[in-house]
Write an enzyme that holds these catalytic residues in place. Structure first.
Site, short mmCIF file in Angstrom:
data_model
loop_
_atom_site.label_atom_id
_atom_site.label_comp_id
_atom_site.label_asym_id
_atom_site.label_seq_id
_atom_site.Cartn_x
_atom_site.Cartn_y
_atom_site.Cartn_z
N ILE A 104 0.88 -1.18 0.00
CA ILE A 104 0.00 0.00 0.00
C ILE A 104 0.90 1.22 0.00
CG2 ILE A 104 -0.31 -0.21 2.53
CD1 ILE A 104 -3.06 1.21 2.13
N ALA A 105 0.59 2.18 -0.85
CA ALA A 105 1.42 3.39 -0.92
C ALA A 105 0.63 4.55 -1.49
CB ALA A 105 2.66 3.13 -1.78
N GLU A 133 2.63 -7.67 6.42
CA GLU A 133 3.91 -7.44 7.09
C GLU A 133 4.25 -5.97 6.98
OE1 GLU A 133 4.35 -9.90 4.41
OE2 GLU A 133 4.16 -11.67 5.69
N ASN A 135 8.34 1.27 10.77
CA ASN A 135 7.35 2.06 10.02
C ASN A 135 6.13 2.37 10.89
OD1 ASN A 135 5.73 3.26 8.10
ND2 ASN A 135 6.04 1.68 6.55
N TYR A 175 -2.73 0.83 10.32
CA TYR A 175 -3.27 -0.52 10.48
C TYR A 175 -3.99 -0.67 11.83
CZ TYR A 175 0.03 -1.21 6.65
OH TYR A 175 0.72 -1.08 5.47
C1 LIG Z 1 1.31 4.44 5.00
C2 LIG Z 1 0.68 5.37 3.95
C3 LIG Z 1 0.08 4.52 2.83
C4 LIG Z 1 -0.46 6.15 4.64
O1 LIG Z 1 -1.18 6.88 3.64
P1 LIG Z 1 -1.89 8.27 3.94
O2 LIG Z 1 -2.91 8.50 2.87
O3 LIG Z 1 -0.88 9.36 4.13
O4 LIG Z 1 -2.58 7.99 5.35
P2 LIG Z 1 -4.01 8.55 5.85
O5 LIG Z 1 -4.08 10.02 5.61
O6 LIG Z 1 -5.08 7.71 5.27
O7 LIG Z 1 -3.89 8.30 7.42
C5 LIG Z 1 -4.62 7.27 8.07
C6 LIG Z 1 -3.99 7.00 9.42
O8 LIG Z 1 -2.63 6.61 9.27
C7 LIG Z 1 -1.85 7.12 10.36
N1 LIG Z 1 -0.94 8.16 9.88
C8 LIG Z 1 -0.91 8.69 8.63
N2 LIG Z 1 0.07 9.61 8.53
C9 LIG Z 1 0.66 9.67 9.74
C10 LIG Z 1 1.74 10.42 10.26
N3 LIG Z 1 2.41 11.33 9.52
N4 LIG Z 1 2.13 10.21 11.55
C11 LIG Z 1 1.49 9.29 12.32
N5 LIG Z 1 0.44 8.54 11.88
C12 LIG Z 1 0.03 8.72 10.60
C13 LIG Z 1 -2.86 7.73 11.31
O9 LIG Z 1 -3.34 6.72 12.16
C14 LIG Z 1 -3.95 8.18 10.35
O10 LIG Z 1 -5.19 8.33 10.96
P3 LIG Z 1 -5.59 9.78 11.62
O11 LIG Z 1 -5.37 10.79 10.52
O12 LIG Z 1 -7.01 9.65 12.01
O13 LIG Z 1 -4.63 10.00 12.75
C15 LIG Z 1 1.71 6.39 3.40
O14 LIG Z 1 2.35 7.02 4.48
C16 LIG Z 1 2.77 5.77 2.51
O15 LIG Z 1 2.58 5.62 1.30
N6 LIG Z 1 3.94 5.43 3.08
C17 LIG Z 1 5.06 4.87 2.30
C18 LIG Z 1 4.79 3.45 1.89
C19 LIG Z 1 4.57 2.56 3.09
O16 LIG Z 1 5.24 2.66 4.10
N7 LIG Z 1 3.57 1.66 2.95
C20 LIG Z 1 3.27 0.67 3.97
C21 LIG Z 1 4.16 -0.51 3.79
S1 LIG Z 1 3.75 -1.82 4.91
#
Ligand SMILES: CC(C)(COP(=O)(O)OP(=O)(O)OC[C@H]1O[C@@H](n2cnc3c(N)ncnc32)[C@H](O)[C@@H]1OP(=O)(O)O)[C@@H](O)C(=O)NCCC(=O)NCCS
Length: 147
Positions: A72-73, A106, A111, A118
């Site tokens: 997921i990204a 995983e 991270n 999750y």
């Molecule tokens: C993980 C990832 C997909 C999250 O996507 P995102 O669209 O930015 O996340 P969302 O805006 O939907 O956030 C949902 C929840 O994630 C967590 N979260 C997101 N950004 C966060 C941050 N900067 N710090 C802490 N928690 C965070 C929070 O729980 C958040 O819920 P909340 O806003 O109610 O607190 C994104 O950071 C990403 O692409 N990361 C790089 C790739 C990666 O690590 N993928 C997972 C591999 S296992």
């Protein structure tokens, strides 16, 4: 922000692969994604589209009653807008509709951002896979949720 979530097709492979390269230190290959989107009967990918551009994706395997998140990204400029959360919720409801009873994934132990996402959606900690990631031998935390 008007974001559309839809199932990916083979036409999305280049966009998915380019996000993969930006977001992961050990990206899957282009070939792996072609295989996921054409040959792997267990795999389904969802993409998030904004203004005609793919800005995120999430992959899920559903095998009998077990589901597994592959990747997921979300592109860095579009993070923090609940796109990752929406993609994961979509994958979870898709898996549930297709009779999966639980879902696992995983995640790198370092991270915390992804782990927060999750946990927010009900995932609990399972075991640790020692040295799972080949680039730096980081441990993976297995997380799972009942669907
Ligand atoms: C993980 C990832 C997909 C999250 O996507 P995102 O669209 O930015 O996340 P969302 O805006 O939907 O956030 C949902 C929840 O994630 C967590 N979260 C997101 N950004 C966060 C941050 N900067 N710090 C802490 N928690 C965070 C929070 O729980 C958040 O819920 P909340 O806003 O109610 O607190 C994104 O950071 C990403 O692409 N990361 C790089 C790739 C990666 O690590 N993928 C997972 C591999 S296992």
């Amino acid at each position: 922000m008007e974001v559309c979530i839809r199932k990916a097709t083979i036409d999305d492979v280049d966009a998915i692969y380019s996000i993969e390269q930006i977001c992961f230190t050990s990206p899957w290959t282009h070939e792996a994604y072609v295989n996921e989107l054409t040959n792997n009967q267990f795999a389904t990918y969802f993409v998030a589209e904004f203004d005609g551009k793919i800005i995120g994706y999430c992959g899920v395997w559903v095998i009998i009653d077990e589901a597994h998140i592959t990747n997921i990204a979300v592109l860095p400029n579009y993070r923090g807008y609940k796109i990752g959360e929406t993609l994961l919720r979509q994958a979870m409801s898709f898996a549930k509709m297709n009779h999966a009873k639980q879902m696992s994934l995983e995640v790198r132990v370092s991270n915390e951002i992804a782990q927060n996402l999750y946990r927010k959606l009900g995932f609990q900690n399972g075991g640790i896979r020692k040295g799972y990631y080949m680039d730096n031998y980081e441990d993976a935390l297995v997380m799972w949720v009942k669907l």
